[in-house]
Write a protein that holds these residues in place. Structure first.
Motif, PDB file in Angstrom:
ATOM      1  N   VAL A  33       0.766  -1.265   0.068  1.00  0.00           N
ATOM      2  CA  VAL A  33       0.080   0.034  -0.014  1.00  0.00           C
ATOM      3  C   VAL A  33       0.981   1.256  -0.021  1.00  0.00           C
ATOM      4  N   LEU A  37       1.123   4.156  -2.495  1.00  0.00           N
ATOM      5  CA  LEU A  37       0.704   5.454  -2.335  1.00  0.00           C
ATOM      6  C   LEU A  37       2.002   6.342  -2.794  1.00  0.00           C
ATOM      7  N   ASP A 151     -13.479  -3.983  -1.660  1.00  0.00           N
ATOM      8  CA  ASP A 151     -12.557  -3.725  -2.771  1.00  0.00           C
ATOM      9  C   ASP A 151     -13.655  -2.999  -4.067  1.00  0.00           C
ATOM     10  N   ILE A 278      -5.401   1.935  -5.552  1.00  0.00           N
ATOM     11  CA  ILE A 278      -4.778   2.772  -4.586  1.00  0.00           C
ATOM     12  C   ILE A 278      -4.062   3.788  -5.375  1.00  0.00           C
ATOM     13  N   THR A 313     -10.637   5.174  -3.290  1.00  0.00           N
ATOM     14  CA  THR A 313      -9.043   4.820  -3.003  1.00  0.00           C
ATOM     15  C   THR A 313      -8.860   4.599  -1.185  1.00  0.00           C
ATOM     16  N   ALA A 317      -7.458   1.105   0.067  1.00  0.00           N
ATOM     17  CA  ALA A 317      -6.051   1.214   1.026  1.00  0.00           C
ATOM     18  C   ALA A 317      -6.299   0.758   2.360  1.00  0.00           C
TER      19      ALA A 317
END
Length: 341
Positions: A33, A37, A151, A278, A313, A317
């Motif tokens: 993750v 990011l 998700d 993400i 998102t 995440a």
């Protein structure tokens, strides 16, 4: 003195164990993750450098060529330190590596060329917002990777957000029909280049454990050669640049390289669809930078789309990190009870 020394040693060991435990249960599960990011920050910044370079007259394909040269140089610098295996083990890996090279470069060209026709925030709104759905579908078909209900909820929010952004672009655009068509079709075409690239890279890096450097080395080296030819074929390159333009090009190379590495490192542990979802956080960052650097303020409609994308998102995440943390805690419990033996 001996007692104090023993006490200090005990405290230090306890602190180290606690620190290791925190890293193992909180940071390690979120590594994929965090890499995704990190990609969003670097990709959003790279898009601004691309737009700034285009504004001063540097052709788009030339800018992408220079970025690919920088990424190839970075891969070459890392090769002596990590010494990855540069050959494939079988014909299937060779085919996937070739397909990865083609789709990665096609997606990069289409994505960065879209920044020439439309501001990065809106281009990313179309690309990153539609990418999760396309990637999840392709990932399911070829890798049998499924996404959960939470998700799917996040992906639906992303799709709704990108529809709002694209609709706002259509109704507010006052330029020619040809430019409007390009500003929508180019980002959508980039989506269908990026989605297969993510799935193939996931198969190579995450499933078959091919080195990240190996995948990036071949993709970037091939891309640099091809783009040099395309630059001279379709454009008139400008090699005499001001110091500010050179700085923008260097920034583009550094951010583009970092974003590419971050994505592939994320794919080592995360499913392609999750990584793609993400990465949509790039959109609000790009919109913010549009306002700061390009003085482009999004309309309420586009802002609503960005909010939906951000929320979707965030859901994916946080849920992904929580799921991995739960799996890590369960594994640690089984090990402590010797159930893993």
């Amino acid at each position: 003195m001996t007692g104090n020394s023993a006490t200090a040693t005990y405290i230090e060991e306890t602190t180290n164990r606690e620190g290791a435990g925190f890293a193992q249960t909180c940071l390690t599960p979120g590594a994929g993750v965090l890499y995704a990011l990190l990609h969003t920050v670097l990709a959003a910044t790279a898009s601004q450098f691309m737009a700034l370079g285009s504004q001063v007259g540097i052709p788009g394909l030339q800018l992408i060529f220079l970025m690919k040269c920088g990424e190839t140089l970075a891969a070459l610098l890392f090769l002596p330190f990590f010494r990855p295996k540069l050959t494939t083990e079988n014909g299937r890996q060779t085919l996937l590596l070739v397909l990865s090279t083609i789709t990665e470069n096609a997606g990069s060209v289409l994505q960065f060329m879209s920044f020439v026709f439309v501001v990065p925030g809106i281009a990313f709104g179309i690309i990153k917002g539609s990418l999760p759905l396309a990637t999840a579908c392709i990932g399911f078909l070829f890798l049998k990777e499924t996404v959960g209900v939470v998700d799917c909820f996040g992906i639906v929010l992303n799709v709704a957000g990108v529809v709002l952004v694209a609709y706002g672009l259509i109704i507010e655009n006052t330029s020619s029909t040809q430019r409007l068509t390009a500003s929508i079709l180019l980002p959508l075409a980039a989506t269908f280049g990026r989605a297969p690239s993510l799935v193939i890279s996931r198969s190579l890096i995450g499933v078959q454990k091919v080195s990240v450097l190996t995948v990036l080395f071949y993709a970037n080296m091939t891309g640099a050669v091809v783009l040099l030819g395309l630059t001279y074929l379709f454009e008139t390159p400008i090699w005499a640049m001001s110091a500010q333009t050179v700085g923008n090009v260097v920034g583009l190379c550094l951010c583009g390289c970092g974003a590419q590495f971050a994505t592939n490192l994320s794919l080592k542990t995360e499913k392609a669809g999750i990584t793609a979802t993400i990465r949509t956080f790039t959109i609000p960052l790009a919109v913010l930078l549009d306002y700061i650097l390009l003085s482009e303020l999004p309309s309420p409609l586009k802002s609503g789309g960005v909010v939906l994308i951000m929320f979707g998102t965030g859901v994916v995440a946080v849920y992904t990190w929580w799921r991995h943390r739960k799996e890590t805690l369960h594994k640690n419990l089984m090990q402590s009870l010797d159930f893993d033996k």
